[in-house]
Motif scaffolding. Structure first.
Motif, short mmCIF file in Angstrom:
data_model
loop_
_atom_site.label_atom_id
_atom_site.label_comp_id
_atom_site.label_asym_id
_atom_site.label_seq_id
_atom_site.Cartn_x
_atom_site.Cartn_y
_atom_site.Cartn_z
N VAL A 107 0.84 -1.21 0.00
CA VAL A 107 0.00 0.00 0.00
C VAL A 107 0.88 1.26 0.00
O VAL A 107 0.71 2.15 -0.83
CB VAL A 107 -0.96 0.01 1.22
N VAL A 108 1.85 1.32 0.92
CA VAL A 108 2.67 2.54 1.00
C VAL A 108 3.61 2.67 -0.21
O VAL A 108 3.92 3.78 -0.64
CB VAL A 108 3.45 2.67 2.33
N ALA A 109 4.04 1.54 -0.77
CA ALA A 109 4.92 1.60 -1.95
C ALA A 109 4.18 2.21 -3.13
O ALA A 109 4.74 3.03 -3.87
CB ALA A 109 5.42 0.20 -2.31
N LEU A 111 1.54 4.28 -2.98
CA LEU A 111 1.34 5.71 -2.70
C LEU A 111 2.64 6.48 -2.95
O LEU A 111 2.63 7.56 -3.54
CB LEU A 111 0.89 5.92 -1.25
N ASP A 112 3.74 5.92 -2.48
CA ASP A 112 5.02 6.59 -2.64
C ASP A 112 5.40 6.70 -4.12
O ASP A 112 5.91 7.73 -4.56
CB ASP A 112 6.10 5.82 -1.87
N GLY A 113 5.12 5.63 -4.87
CA GLY A 113 5.41 5.64 -6.30
C GLY A 113 4.63 6.74 -7.00
O GLY A 113 5.18 7.49 -7.81
N LEU A 114 3.35 6.87 -6.66
CA LEU A 114 2.51 7.91 -7.27
C LEU A 114 3.06 9.30 -6.92
O LEU A 114 3.13 10.19 -7.77
CB LEU A 114 1.06 7.79 -6.78
N ARG A 115 3.46 9.46 -5.69
CA ARG A 115 3.99 10.74 -5.22
C ARG A 115 5.26 11.10 -6.00
O ARG A 115 5.46 12.23 -6.41
CB ARG A 115 4.29 10.62 -3.73
N ARG A 116 6.10 10.11 -6.20
CA ARG A 116 7.35 10.33 -6.94
C ARG A 116 7.07 10.74 -8.38
O ARG A 116 7.73 11.61 -8.93
CB ARG A 116 8.18 9.04 -6.95
N MET A 358 10.49 1.51 -7.18
CA MET A 358 10.14 0.48 -8.15
C MET A 358 8.82 0.84 -8.86
O MET A 358 8.71 0.74 -10.09
CB MET A 358 10.02 -0.87 -7.44
N VAL A 359 7.83 1.28 -8.08
CA VAL A 359 6.54 1.66 -8.66
C VAL A 359 6.74 2.82 -9.65
O VAL A 359 6.22 2.80 -10.77
CB VAL A 359 5.53 2.02 -7.55
#
Ligand SMILES: [Zn+2]
Length: 368
Positions: A107-109, A111-116, A358-359
């Motif tokens: 889940v957090v990966a 969200l973090d990928g989208l943020r990046r 990675m995301v």
């Protein structure tokens, strides 16, 4: 502390169990909206006594195509009061609960990928996100997800154990098995010949049905046995057995079910007892080969990240089973956790942070 790690700590400390993912969903939704996604929640939970639906979010892009990311919001049953801490480069629980890296790391990966991606300002394709409920309960949430909403042809289920770089490219079919034997009660001292012993026949079935590792790609297990006897001086008139079988070969799963049904009928033949069997195929096997686009893209991603790709198959079902069944080529990706479903569950901090990257890289490499 890195934001992804902060969010991970916050989420694992938020109590949650399958069928009650409310707090996690309510935490995730505003985050997705903030990122510019459209967000909707379906009514999946209402089909099996849950209070939460699957969350479906879309971040529209300017480039053609679409990629799907998936993680599940629920966790193993022993996941209340989690006290995470960092020890030797890993996040661990205090040893009395699971860590719930399975699957809050996913889940957090995402969200973090989208943020990046947002922060990079780079053009990207449509990004679809499915945060499912009750994955731990035979993938119940994704069973009720409306797959027609998805445009993606490839997807990534960030829900596999192992170091980052590991891909789970195949998973088995799974079926829930149920045996009910109906006998006849009678006084065990005064008239045992008037009774029909359901317990005895059920026990015979369990004793003789093949279990354990059936072959290199199949297993079976009977784990729950209820005998409905009311007293020791009464012949038992009802018994129920619950089990499961899985196989990476769907045909073999069907064959096992057929033999299971036949054998149970055979045991009660001519005894006066009645048997009722049920086999609910809850998910279907998939196998994505290395030459397929879904894995070819990961090869590029891991090369760019300086990681070694490891492609394996697993024996656990995951939401990827459902997406593949609906024509979306989907594999499981590891995010650095190990020993999930146990109090020894832990995740490498380094891998968790890289999972967000990675995301991002999946989306960027897809665009190329
Ligand atoms: Zn999981």
């Amino acid at each position: 502390m890195e934001r992804i790690l902060e969010e991970f700590f916050e989420l694992v400390k938020t109590d949650c169990i399958s069928k009650d993912e409310r707090k996690i969903a309510d935490w995730v939704k505003p985050k997705l909206l903030e990122l510019g996604c459209t967000v909707e929640e379906d009514d999946a939970g209402s089909h099996f006594g849950g209070n939460t639906g699957n969350i479906f979010a879309v971040l529209e892009g300017t480039l053609p195509g679409s990629v799907l990311f998936n993680a599940h919001m629920d966790r193993d049953a022993n996941g209340f009061g989690i006290q995470p801490r960092i020890e030797d480069g890993k996040v661990v629980s205090d040893g009395t609960t699971v860590l719930a890296a399975d699957d809050l790391a996913g889940v957090v990966a995402i969200l973090d990928g989208l943020r990046r991606i947002k922060a990079s300002g780079k053009p990207h394709c449509r990004i679809e996100v499915v945060f499912s409920v009750s994955e731990e309960k035979e993938l119940s949430g994704s069973r009720y997800f409306d797959m027609s909403k998805l445009q993606s042809k490839i997807g990534y289920c960030i829900d596999s154990p192992g170091r980052i770089g590991r891909i789970v490219a195949g998973a088995p079919s799974g079926a829930q098995l149920k045996i009910e034997v109906f006998g006849k009660a009678a006084h065990s001292g005064n008239g045992p010949e008037k009774g029909i012993d359901a317990l005895k026949y059920a026990a015979k079935m369990v004793a003789n049905l093949p279990t354990g590792r059936l072959d290199s790609e199949s297993t079976a297990n009977y784990a729950i046995f209820h005998a409905g006897g009311s007293a020791t001086n009464v012949i038992c008139d009802y018994a129920c057995v619950l089990g499961e079988t899985r196989s990476r070969n769907h045909e073999k799963l069907l064959q096992y079910i057929e033999k299971f049904e036949q054998y149970c009928q055979q045991v009660v033949e001519g005894t006066g007892a009645v048997v009722k069997t049920e086999a609910d195929i809850t998910y279907k096997a998939f196998n994505v080969t290395e030459d397929q686009p879904c894995i070819q893209l990961m090869k590029k991603v891991y090369d760019k990240m300086g990681l070694t790709m490891l492609v394996e198959t697993g024996m656990g079902g995951m939401d990827a089973n459902r997406f593949n069944e609906h024509g979306i080529q989907c594999v499981g990706l590891a995010s650095g956790y190990f020993n999930n479903h146990s109090n020894g569950e832990h995740i490498y901090v380094e891998d968790l942070i890289r999972a967000g990257e990675m995301v991002e890289q999946i989306v960027l490499c897809y665009a190329d």
